[in-house]
Every structure is written in C-alpha cells, then in structure tokens.
Design a protein around this motif. Structure first.
Motif, PDB file in Angstrom:
ATOM      1  N   SER A   1      37.953  48.465  49.011  1.00  0.00           N
ATOM      2  CA  SER A   1      38.598  49.759  48.818  1.00  0.00           C
ATOM      3  C   SER A   1      39.282  50.251  50.091  1.00  0.00           C
ATOM      4  O   SER A   1      38.771  50.090  51.202  1.00  0.00           O
ATOM      5  CB  SER A   1      37.552  50.782  48.378  1.00  0.00           C
TER       6      SER A   1
ATOM      7  N   HIS B   1      37.089  50.237  42.743  1.00  0.00           N
ATOM      8  CA  HIS B   1      36.029  49.602  43.527  1.00  0.00           C
ATOM      9  C   HIS B   1      34.680  50.297  43.344  1.00  0.00           C
ATOM     10  O   HIS B   1      33.675  49.857  43.908  1.00  0.00           O
ATOM     11  CB  HIS B   1      36.406  49.590  45.006  1.00  0.00           C
TER      12      HIS B   1
ATOM     13  N   ASN C   1      44.151  45.302  44.760  1.00  0.00           N
ATOM     14  CA  ASN C   1      44.683  46.609  45.145  1.00  0.00           C
ATOM     15  C   ASN C   1      46.156  46.745  44.783  1.00  0.00           C
ATOM     16  O   ASN C   1      46.583  47.784  44.264  1.00  0.00           O
ATOM     17  CB  ASN C   1      44.502  46.816  46.652  1.00  0.00           C
TER      18      ASN C   1
END
Length: 232
Positions: A50, A98, A134
């Motif tokens: 994250s 996450h 991501n």
C-alpha cells in the motif's frame, strides 16, 4: 493569480532531491512546497504494498500549503511514480485494496483541492508484478485524463533508445513497464507509458529520468521551460 505548487518525489526519492527544482520555480514566481519524503518513508510500500503512507504525506503537505497561502487549490507536480500515486490521491474511490485502511479513514478525494497534475517521467502503466496491482487500481478506476475539471500534463523524455545489449538498463526497464524494450524513453520510463489519453502530452528531446542522471533531466532549466507555463 498563480497557484502554489506541491512537488511529489519519485519512488524512493527524498524531498531534498527536488530543492533545486523548487528554487527555480520560486525564482519564476511560483511558490509551493515539496512533500517531505525520506527514503525510509518508502519502506512500507516495498513489494507492491500500500502507498497509503505516501498519500498521508501528500495530504498533509497540500493542507499545509493551502493554509499558508490562504487558497483553495494547488497544482501537483509529480515525478516518476509520484504521478500515479497522485492519481490515487485525486480519486473518489476508496483505495482499500490492501486492507490497511477503511473507506472512512483514507486520504484521497483530493481533486477539489487540485487544479493541475503535471507528471514528469511517470510510468502510468506497468507489467511488473509488484507494481501492477496498484497501477491496475489506478487505470481501472481513473483511466486517462479522468477528471474533466483538472488539467493533466504528462511529460516524457526521449533520451535513450532501449537495446538489449547496448542499453541494458533502459531496455529492461522499458520492457517491464510497457512490455516493449526496443523503444524510446528517458532511460527508465518509455514514452508510451509516460503519456495519458486525453492529457496534454509532451515529449522532450534529450531529457533523462532522474535528478541524479547525467546531463538534462525534467527539472533542468532547459526542460522546465517546456512545461512551466502549465503551472500559471
């Protein structure tokens, strides 16, 4: 009125690496601040984890600049991975993939505080497995120049052609990013990955990726002259 600019460093870069860039902008009448990142601030994000710790620092810096200059918006100037992290910060959809934050305590929805996003050498796509999760979140939810009330300017460098045996680092970096190594880029990010559909896309000849690169980089005075007017 010229809006203040918040400078967001690239991956594993320190805020101090961008002091010279900030000083040039200040001399041109563009005030602002650098997100005060240290190398250790990036450690929790390693391995594709994250980027919430970085988002919090962006949020705090933006809020501080708004208070200091008594305004309601800033421009974001983001280098390398900072560009796609900025797109998460701008977005309305909770970044909870996450499991480290809830939809209520995250720091995103920044688009009402931002007028422009200028990305410098940002890999807006990636085939690399650690980064892909991501970036898939970013591109699935905010494809291209997503918000019509924002100005998106994406700057790419054309300095190194990737060849497997002659420019090994560039070739492999380009291939991990876009799937194609035999192409032009800034030595790290290929041009195709640095641009976004619907954005104002610029390509600068001879410009390298990093402040530590030899020769010109995006923050050199000669390169700044090509994109600084978008901060006005």
């Amino acid at each position: 009125m010229i809006l203040p600019t918040v400078i967001l460093p690239g991956y594993f870069a320190r805020g101090t690496d961008y002091v010279a860039l900030a000083e040039i902008l200040k001399q041109k009448g563009i005030p602002g601040a650098i997100v005060p990142l240290r190398k250790r601030d990036w450690l929790p994000t390693l391995g594709g984890r994250s980027v919430v710790p970085i988002l919090r620092l962006i949020h705090d810096t933006v809020q501080g600049v708004l208070q200091e200059y008594k305004g309601d918006r800033v421009n974001l100037l983001a280098h390398s991975a900072g560009g796609w992290i900025a797109r998460i910060y701008l977005g309305d959809i909770p970044y909870t993939i996450h499991g480290d934050v809830t939809a209520q305590d995250g720091v995103w929805q920044g688009r009402d505080r931002v007028a422009s996003l200028i990305s410098l050498g940002t890999p807006h796509i990636s085939q690399e497995r650690w980064t892909k999760r991501n970036l898939d979140f970013v591109n699935d939810n905010y494809p291209g120049a997503f918000y019509s009330n924002l100005q998106y300017v994406c700057v790419a460098g054309k300095a190194v052609y990737g060849k497997q045996w002659e420019s090994w680092l560039a070739y492999n970096s380009y291939k991990l990013t876009s799937g194609e190594g035999n192409t032009w880029g800034d030595g790290i990010t290929p041009i195709a990955a640095a641009h976004l559909a619907g954005a104002t896309n610029l390509t600068l000849e001879g410009v390298m990726h990093s402040p530590r690169s030899p020769g010109l980089w995006y923050g050199s005075p000669e390169a700044i002259a090509n994109w600084v007017d978008y901060l006005a």
